[in-house]
Structures are given as C-alpha cells and as structure tokens.
Enzyme design. Structure first.
Site, PDB file in Angstrom:
ATOM      1  CG  ASP A  63      -5.845   2.381  -3.009  1.00 27.69           C
ATOM      2  OD1 ASP A  63      -6.352   1.333  -2.930  1.00 27.69           O
ATOM      3  OD2 ASP A  63      -6.246   3.624  -4.030  1.00 27.69           O
ATOM      4  CB  SER A  64      -8.291  -1.320   0.780  1.00 25.50           C
ATOM      5  OG  SER A  64      -7.446  -2.382   0.723  1.00 25.50           O
ATOM      6  CE  LYS A 132      -3.942  -2.858  -7.132  1.00 24.72           C
ATOM      7  NZ  LYS A 132      -4.604  -1.832  -7.202  1.00 24.72           N
ATOM      8  CD  GLU A 134      -7.362   1.862  -8.135  1.00 22.80           C
ATOM      9  OE1 GLU A 134      -8.498   3.084  -8.972  1.00 22.80           O
ATOM     10  OE2 GLU A 134      -7.178   1.276  -6.927  1.00 22.80           O
ATOM     11  CD  GLU A 199     -11.463  -3.358  -7.024  1.00 23.85           C
ATOM     12  OE1 GLU A 199     -10.690  -3.114  -7.538  1.00 23.85           O
ATOM     13  OE2 GLU A 199     -12.662  -3.062  -6.142  1.00 23.85           O
TER      14      GLU A 199
HETATM   15  O1  KIV Z   1      -6.287  -1.433  -2.968  1.00 26.61           O
HETATM   16  C1  KIV Z   1      -6.881  -2.490  -2.955  1.00 26.61           C
HETATM   17  O2  KIV Z   1      -6.957  -3.545  -2.035  1.00 26.61           O
HETATM   18  C2  KIV Z   1      -6.968  -3.256  -4.280  1.00 26.61           C
HETATM   19  C3  KIV Z   1      -7.806  -4.736  -4.280  1.00 26.61           C
HETATM   20  C4  KIV Z   1      -8.606  -4.657  -4.135  1.00 26.61           C
HETATM   21  C5  KIV Z   1      -7.017  -5.499  -5.851  1.00 26.61           C
HETATM   22  O3  KIV Z   1      -7.088  -2.380  -5.153  1.00 26.61           O
END
Ligand code: KIV
Length: 316
Positions: A63-64, A132, A134, A199
C-alpha cells in the site's frame, strides 16, 4: 480438475524457460535451510517483470503505492479497487516470485466478514497468492487462512497506524513493548500466518523474534538478523524525491538516469534531430515513383531497411 494434469510449481518464464514458482511453504523451507529471503515491492507490469527476472523471491504490491506511485502523504487513502488494479498488473508480469497483495487501510478494520471478503477479492479478481495484514489481528488471520488464503503478518511500525503512533516512529523500545510484540508475533504464527514483516524495530528485538518463530520474518528497518529483507522499490532506486530513511540502501539513481534521458529526448525534439530518417517509415519503392510524396534518401538511394520496416509494420 485432476491434480495429475496440473503441475503445481512448474511455470515458464517470460522467455519460455522453466522456473519453479515460489510458494508460501517454499519460504518456510528457506528459513529451515537458513537461506535468506529477498523481497521487494512493485506496483506495475514493467518493474515487477524486472524484479521477478532478477530473482527476487517475494513481490509485495504494497500500500506504499499510495505514497510512491500516487503521491499521497501516507498510505491511508489507497482503496481496495486501486490495489486490485495494481495487483493485476503485477500478476501479469510475474512468473516466479510469490505475489503478495497488501490489504489497504479500511479493508479489514470494520469487521471480520469485510476483511475476509476483501482478502478473497485479491485472490479471485487480481491473482494474489497471499495477502498482507497489518497489526496483531490473529482472529482475522485465522479466518483468512481458513479460506485457503496464505497470510503475511506485519508488526512493529505499521504505517496504517500512523496517527495512533504519532508519526512513523521506531517501535518496541521498552521492555513492555518488546514483550507485547513477541506475544503478537507468536499469536500470528499460531493463527496460521506464513511469514511476518517486521518493520521499524530495534535489531535486537527482530533477532529475538526471528529466532523464536518457526515462520520466516522479513525485515524492513529491523536489522540483518531477520530471515529475509524487503525494501520499497522506489527507495532502492532513488525515485522518492525525499532523503532516504536510515535503513534504506540506494542501489542506483534512477531519478538521474530518467531525468538525463528525458532531457536528451526534449533537446533532440527541439533541435529536430529526433526522429531521424532511419527512425521513419517510408513508402514502398513502387509508390515512391508515382506518389508526389515519394522521395529517395538525400543520396538518391532507396532506403531498403526502411522499406523492410514499412512492410513489417504493414503486416502487424
Ligand atoms: O506497503 C509496503 O510497501 C510495505 C512494506 C514496507 C513492507 O508494507
């Protein structure tokens, strides 16, 4: 379909060579064998293809992308539909790496049912091979795993909690917080998570958790003792327009490369040196004789290469 004619794990690269697909169980095996897991984010066809062909084991459609691709201040605003759109593009490019889709903020915070339904969308509509999630959410992780979807957990500095954390700050700095984090990691493992991203935590804490768990840990800003490492693609290549965080190593300056290339292109257009005659299509010889537009090269010789180009273009 019978499994006798469905060869799990066999796959062909974009160039037709056989490749062995990376799966979640394969990552666990890498940990058992002490082999480091390489992971990187990617968000589109071209870059994921390069990342996959470079042999990276896990590609996270993170989500980055809200920040590095879409220009938002944090990750909170990216939607499920936007994440699906990018995951599809990545999926089309990748032959070997495990493709993990990040569940964005708001896609699992309302209820378990909503979280499960959104996880299913990533698999069904975008071809993700894992999602993924969080934070310490073992119940949701269990439910998603029971729906046959492998889950990567994410603990420590969880960017979707930016407002609660009061900014992007290193986590687990007190003994209480370390104990909580260790317990959360164990709970995710018990719930069925196949790996956990750690992280923004002290190296010593990441090392202890990695040693304690059977499933692999994948670190970002968590030191070298995790079972694998992940970075954001744009950080690695200087495409973020901001100074890098302490944990980032820049392996190339794509910003400089792209800027120089684009400036040269603009100059060539302005000086009329692009495109050249060789970069142009030409009329076939017969048409040149009759057409007022048909003219040979300046030296009076018909450009055979260009004719070939013309024919190929014509056939396409
Ligand atoms: O969204 C992302 O890029 C991440 C990574 C930093 C692990 O969650």
């Amino acid at each position: 379909m019978s499994i006798t004619n469905f060869s799990v794990g066999a796959n062909l690269s974009q160039h037709g060579a056989p490749v062995t697909k990376v799966t979640m169980p394969a990552l666990a095996e890498m940990k058992r064998q002490g082999k480091p897991i390489s992971a990187l984010t990617a968000y589109d066809y071209a870059t994921s293809r390069l990342v996959d062909e470079a042999g990276i084991d896990l590609i996270l459609v993170g989500d980055s992308l809200a920040m590095v691709v879409l220009g938002h201040e944090n990750t909170l605003s990216v939607t499920v539909d936007e994440m699906l759109h990018h995951t599809r593009a990545v999926r089309r490019a990748v032959r070997r790496a495990l493709v993990v889709a990040d569940m964005p903020y708001g896609s699992y915070h309302g209820s378990m049912e909503e979280g499960l339904a959104n996880a299913v969308r990533f698999v069904k509509e975008a071809g993700a091979e894992a999602v993924k999630i969080e934070g310490p959410r073992p119940e949701l992780v269990r439910a998603v795993c029971e729906a046959e979807i492998p889950v990567v957990g994410h603990l420590g500095l969880t960017p979707q909690s930016v407002h609660r954390m009061g900014g992007f700050r290193v986590q687990a700095r007190t003994s209480d917080a370390v104990r909580r984090l260790q317990a959360d990691a164990r709970a995710l493992q018990r719930a069925g998570a196949g790996a956990i991203v750690l992280e923004g935590i002290p190296r010593e804490v990441a090392a202890a958790i990695s040693a304690d768990l059977e499933i692999p840990t994948i670190g970002i800003g968590a030191g070298p003792d995790c079972d694998g490492q992940i970075l954001v693609f744009h950080d690695l290549l200087n495409l973020t327009f901001s100074p890098p965080a302490k944990f980032v190593r820049r392996y190339a300056d794509a910003a400089a490369l792209f800027r120089t290339a684009v400036e040269h292109y603009r100059e060539d257009v302005e000086h009329r040196t692009f495109p050249s005659d060789k970069e142009s299509y030409h009329l076939p010889a017969a048409a040149r004789e009759t057409s007022p537009a048909g003219r040979d090269d300046e030296d009076g010789v018909v450009n055979r290469d260009a004719l070939q180009d013309f024919e190929e273009f014509d056939r396409s």
